[in-house]
Design a protein around this motif. Structure first.
Motif, short mmCIF file in Angstrom:
data_model
loop_
_atom_site.label_atom_id
_atom_site.label_comp_id
_atom_site.label_asym_id
_atom_site.label_seq_id
_atom_site.Cartn_x
_atom_site.Cartn_y
_atom_site.Cartn_z
N UNK A 71 37.46 -1.67 31.08
CA UNK A 71 37.16 -2.69 30.06
C UNK A 71 38.44 -3.44 29.68
N UNK A 72 39.54 -2.71 29.49
CA UNK A 72 40.81 -3.38 29.17
C UNK A 72 41.20 -4.33 30.30
N UNK A 73 41.03 -3.88 31.54
CA UNK A 73 41.35 -4.73 32.68
C UNK A 73 40.45 -5.95 32.72
N UNK A 74 39.17 -5.74 32.47
CA UNK A 74 38.21 -6.86 32.48
C UNK A 74 38.54 -7.86 31.37
N UNK A 75 38.87 -7.36 30.19
CA UNK A 75 39.23 -8.24 29.08
C UNK A 75 40.50 -9.01 29.42
N UNK A 76 41.47 -8.33 29.98
CA UNK A 76 42.72 -8.99 30.35
C UNK A 76 42.47 -10.08 31.40
N UNK A 77 41.61 -9.79 32.36
CA UNK A 77 41.28 -10.79 33.39
C UNK A 77 40.58 -11.99 32.78
N UNK A 78 39.64 -11.74 31.85
CA UNK A 78 38.93 -12.84 31.20
C UNK A 78 39.89 -13.68 30.36
N UNK A 79 40.83 -13.04 29.67
CA UNK A 79 41.81 -13.78 28.89
C UNK A 79 42.70 -14.61 29.80
N UNK A 81 41.84 -15.86 32.72
CA UNK A 81 41.03 -16.98 33.20
C UNK A 81 40.92 -18.05 32.11
N UNK A 82 40.68 -17.62 30.87
CA UNK A 82 40.61 -18.59 29.76
C UNK A 82 41.93 -19.33 29.59
N UNK A 83 43.04 -18.60 29.69
CA UNK A 83 44.35 -19.23 29.55
C UNK A 83 44.58 -20.24 30.68
N UNK A 84 44.18 -19.89 31.89
CA UNK A 84 44.34 -20.82 33.02
C UNK A 84 43.48 -22.06 32.82
N UNK A 85 42.25 -21.85 32.34
CA UNK A 85 41.37 -23.01 32.10
C UNK A 85 41.95 -23.90 31.02
N UNK A 86 42.45 -23.31 29.95
CA UNK A 86 43.03 -24.09 28.85
C UNK A 86 44.26 -24.86 29.35
#
Length: 154
Positions: A71-79, A81-86
């Motif tokens: 879950x920590x890894x998944x959350x880190x990956x989603x963050x 991705x969001x940072x890259x999109x931003x």
């Protein structure tokens, strides 16, 4: 007929087996909702529940730390991705703003080449001449905007 103390009847074993299967089923559903990651299910919960547990010399690690790590890894990956999109959005906005500034600069340069102020408008003698110069400027700007939009002026 009563079962002697310390022994289980087939009915007791069946009830225990059904209870164990229900607990495994409920626990897997709860872990899915709580952690968002399906817990690895046993292929045959009935056989696993009825089989005696193997004796191990080391304590068995619970799957919770693994789930938490995932879950920590998944959350880190989603963050990430969001940072890259931003960052991509900010980059696109910056590029668009720069392109718009370039277009405006090109338009103003074209306007300066296009508009020639009449000599009498350098220092108008009276109010009437001043109004005429203002009207001349407005008409010239309107013609320029139309021609520039049509691509006649670059």
């Amino acid at each position: 007929m009563r079962t002697p103390p310390g022994q289980f009847s087939p009915q007791h074993a069946l009830v225990a087996l059904i209870g164990a299967a229900a607990i495994v089923y409920i626990a897997s559903g709860v872990s899915d909702r709580v952690f968002g990651v399906p817990q690895e299910r046993l292929s045959t919960p009935v056989a696993a529940a009825s089989a005696p547990a193997p004796v191990q010399s080391e304590p068995v690690a619970t799957p919770e730390p693994e789930l938490q790590r995932r879950m920590r890894q998944r959350i880190a990956e989603e963050q990430e991705v969001r940072a890259q999109r931003a960052a991509a959005v900010r980059q696109a906005q910056a590029e668009e703003a720069a392109a718009q500034q370039e277009q405006e600069a090109a338009r103003e340069t074209a306007w300066k080449r296009y508009y020639k102020r009449p000599a009498k408008c350098s220092s108008p003698a009276d109010d009437r001449a001043f109004v005429e110069c203002g009207n001349h400027y407005l008409r010239a700007r309107e013609r320029f905007e139309q021609d520039y939009a049509a691509g006649k002026i670059k």
